[in-house]
Design an enzyme around this catalytic site. Sequence first.
Site, short mmCIF file in Angstrom:
data_model
loop_
_atom_site.label_atom_id
_atom_site.label_comp_id
_atom_site.label_asym_id
_atom_site.label_seq_id
_atom_site.Cartn_x
_atom_site.Cartn_y
_atom_site.Cartn_z
N MET A 107 35.69 42.87 36.38
CA MET A 107 36.35 42.78 37.68
C MET A 107 36.25 44.10 38.44
O MET A 107 37.26 44.77 38.68
CB MET A 107 37.81 42.37 37.49
CG MET A 107 38.01 41.10 36.67
SD MET A 107 37.02 39.71 37.23
CE MET A 107 38.04 39.18 38.58
N HIS A 129 29.47 34.10 37.59
CA HIS A 129 30.36 33.84 38.73
C HIS A 129 30.75 32.36 38.75
O HIS A 129 29.86 31.50 38.68
CB HIS A 129 29.68 34.25 40.04
CG HIS A 129 30.55 34.08 41.23
ND1 HIS A 129 31.76 34.73 41.37
CD2 HIS A 129 30.44 33.30 42.33
CE1 HIS A 129 32.34 34.37 42.50
NE2 HIS A 129 31.55 33.49 43.10
C1 GRF Z 1 35.89 34.20 33.49
O1 GRF Z 1 36.60 33.05 33.61
C2 GRF Z 1 35.02 34.41 34.70
O2 GRF Z 1 34.75 33.23 35.37
C3 GRF Z 1 35.80 35.35 35.54
O3 GRF Z 1 36.52 36.15 34.64
C4 GRF Z 1 36.78 35.40 33.47
C5 GRF Z 1 36.53 36.20 32.25
O4 GRF Z 1 37.02 35.59 31.10
N1 GRF Z 1 34.95 36.09 36.42
P1 GRF Z 1 36.84 36.28 29.71
O5 GRF Z 1 37.34 37.71 29.80
O6 GRF Z 1 35.39 36.22 29.35
O7 GRF Z 1 37.67 35.47 28.75
#
Ligand code: GRF
Length: 223
Positions: A107, A129
């Site tokens: 993020m 995404h």
């Molecule tokens: C995912 O759901 C993705 O779509 C979003 O962030 C989330 C990450 O999940 N961008 P994780 O950390 O892999 O469990």
Amino acid sequence: MAAPARISVLCSGNGSNLQALIDACESGRIPGNIVRVTVNRKTAYATTRAEKAGIPTDYFNLVKDGFQVSGEKDPLKIKEARSKYDSALAQRIMKDDPELVVLAGWMHIFSEAFLRPLKAVGVSVINLHPALPGKYDGAGAIERAFEDFKAAKLENNTTGLMIHEVIEQVDRGDTILQQTIKIEEGDTLEDLTNRIHGLEHELIVKATALKSQEIMDKRPAHP
Ligand code: GRF
């Protein structure tokens, strides 16, 4: 036998996508090795997952590592801090000599300061995404698609997810793989979110396997 592709993974949170990548590397589905997992949040559970798998980790943060003061509001200072952080992060990642960088729930939007040095050494950066190409760029993509569905504004009642090459423009760049999802009458936001999360693990593994194979095939042949 050719050495597996060297993969660096960046995460911000739970790391369930990272776990899918770890499992697929271990089972041989991805012809690759994760050389490091970098997180930008101290509490990211992704760190624990990496440690359990014996993968080196790095916690590198914009504020903790002194690039930006906490609560900074000045847009110019923010831009400058991010650019310096991005550049320093690229240098840290490149020390492992990766061949592919995978953003798995990362993020933080990168500037050219991160992408340029990696591109210069031929390393591609790919991202997950939860929307289709060209739709709902940025954060909150699932929520925004669901809002449009409820307002009868979502084309064919369809959204999806994709893995794409990262360029400076957020959530653009060539698509590697994509999958559509039809929202049905009666679906809640939670239903849609769960369906997308359920599918993303498979898509990120497939795309990383494709890219890893491509990297191995492109390596110069040794006599
Ligand atoms: C995912 O759901 C993705 O779509 C979003 O962030 C989330 C990450 O999940 N961008 P994780 O950390 O892999 O469990």
